[in-house]
Design a protein around this motif. Structure first.
Motif, short mmCIF file in Angstrom:
data_model
loop_
_atom_site.label_atom_id
_atom_site.label_comp_id
_atom_site.label_asym_id
_atom_site.label_seq_id
_atom_site.Cartn_x
_atom_site.Cartn_y
_atom_site.Cartn_z
N GLU A 276 -34.34 0.43 -31.66
CA GLU A 276 -34.03 1.86 -31.60
C GLU A 276 -32.59 2.12 -32.03
O GLU A 276 -32.31 3.05 -32.79
CB GLU A 276 -34.26 2.39 -30.18
N GLY A 277 -31.67 1.29 -31.55
CA GLY A 277 -30.27 1.43 -31.96
C GLY A 277 -30.10 1.23 -33.45
O GLY A 277 -29.38 1.98 -34.12
N ASN A 278 -30.77 0.24 -34.00
CA ASN A 278 -30.70 -0.01 -35.44
C ASN A 278 -31.23 1.18 -36.24
O ASN A 278 -30.65 1.56 -37.26
CB ASN A 278 -31.50 -1.27 -35.79
N ALA A 279 -32.30 1.80 -35.77
CA ALA A 279 -32.89 2.94 -36.47
C ALA A 279 -31.96 4.16 -36.46
O ALA A 279 -32.01 4.98 -37.37
CB ALA A 279 -34.23 3.31 -35.84
N LYS A 280 -31.09 4.27 -35.47
CA LYS A 280 -30.21 5.43 -35.35
C LYS A 280 -28.85 5.22 -36.01
O LYS A 280 -28.12 6.19 -36.22
CB LYS A 280 -29.99 5.77 -33.87
N GLN A 281 -28.50 3.98 -36.34
CA GLN A 281 -27.19 3.71 -36.93
C GLN A 281 -27.11 4.23 -38.36
O GLN A 281 -28.13 4.34 -39.06
CB GLN A 281 -26.90 2.22 -36.90
N ALA A 282 -25.91 4.52 -38.79
CA ALA A 282 -25.69 5.03 -40.14
C ALA A 282 -26.14 4.02 -41.18
O ALA A 282 -26.01 2.81 -41.00
CB ALA A 282 -24.21 5.34 -40.33
N ARG A 283 -26.66 4.53 -42.27
CA ARG A 283 -27.01 3.73 -43.43
C ARG A 283 -26.03 4.10 -44.53
O ARG A 283 -25.81 5.28 -44.81
CB ARG A 283 -28.43 4.02 -43.91
N LYS A 284 -25.42 3.13 -45.14
CA LYS A 284 -24.45 3.36 -46.20
C LYS A 284 -25.09 3.03 -47.55
O LYS A 284 -25.81 2.05 -47.69
CB LYS A 284 -23.22 2.46 -46.03
N ARG A 285 -24.76 3.87 -48.54
CA ARG A 285 -25.07 3.50 -49.92
C ARG A 285 -24.04 2.44 -50.30
O ARG A 285 -22.88 2.51 -49.93
CB ARG A 285 -24.97 4.70 -50.85
#
Length: 172
Positions: free
Chosen positions: A14-23
């Motif tokens: 769940e934490g991984n799904a909510k963390q920012a994704r960077k280009r």
């Protein structure tokens, strides 16, 4: 909790799904024996650029840089050390981005003559002097090339953060 505990796994997922994704972009600084810099002319955006491209999901930046060189220029090259990491803020339709620039070294005349466009994403390639590069590149890209050349000559790595609507703030 152990690593195989389902509750812990669900919490971490769940934490991984909510963390920012960077280009993430991975570019390569390549020069010829005369010290000229290799630039490419992308068809999908205005202006010249360093060879390289976007990192795919779960792909290391160095591997992405090497893949882009093979796909777009028919160049099989083991890229060298990291020269620049730059954070670019959101702009236009794009979220923020991390740019990695690796050292592609100096190509000899035979390698230069074997370069060819192998992907429709590029309209051209050329080796240019630093003065030509400065006139062909957008200011942010020219700044990255300058940082990469400086890091290469000093055997260092540059870290920079580009401010929204302003110049670079270089740290490190």
């Amino acid at each position: 909790m152990t690593d195989d505990d389902p509750a812990r796994f669900a919490y971490l997922a769940e934490g991984n799904a909510k963390q920012a994704r960077k280009r993430v972009a991975a570019d390569v600084l390549i020069t010829d024996q005369a010290g000229r810099v290799l630039l490419v002319d992308p068809t999908y955006k205005e202006g010249w650029d360093l060879p390289g491209g976007m990192v795919e999901a779960n792909e290391p930046p160095r591997v992405a840089a090497e893949r882009e060189l093979r796909e777009e220029l028919g160049l099989t090259l083991t890229v060298g050390r990291l020269l620049v990491v730059e954070w670019v803020p959101p702009h236009g339709p794009w979220d923020d981005q991390l740019v990695f620039i690796f050292d592609g070294g100096q190509l000899d005349d035979a390698a230069v003559s074997n370069l060819r466009l192998t992907d429709e994403e590029l309209a051209g390639l050329r080796f240019v002097t630093l003065a030509e590069a400065k006139s062909l590149l957008k200011p942010r890209l020219w700044s990255q090339v300058e940082k990469a050349l400086r890091a290469r000559s000093r055997d260092t790595v540059a870290y920079a953060e580009l401010e929204s609507g302003a110049g670079d703030v270089t740290r490190g």
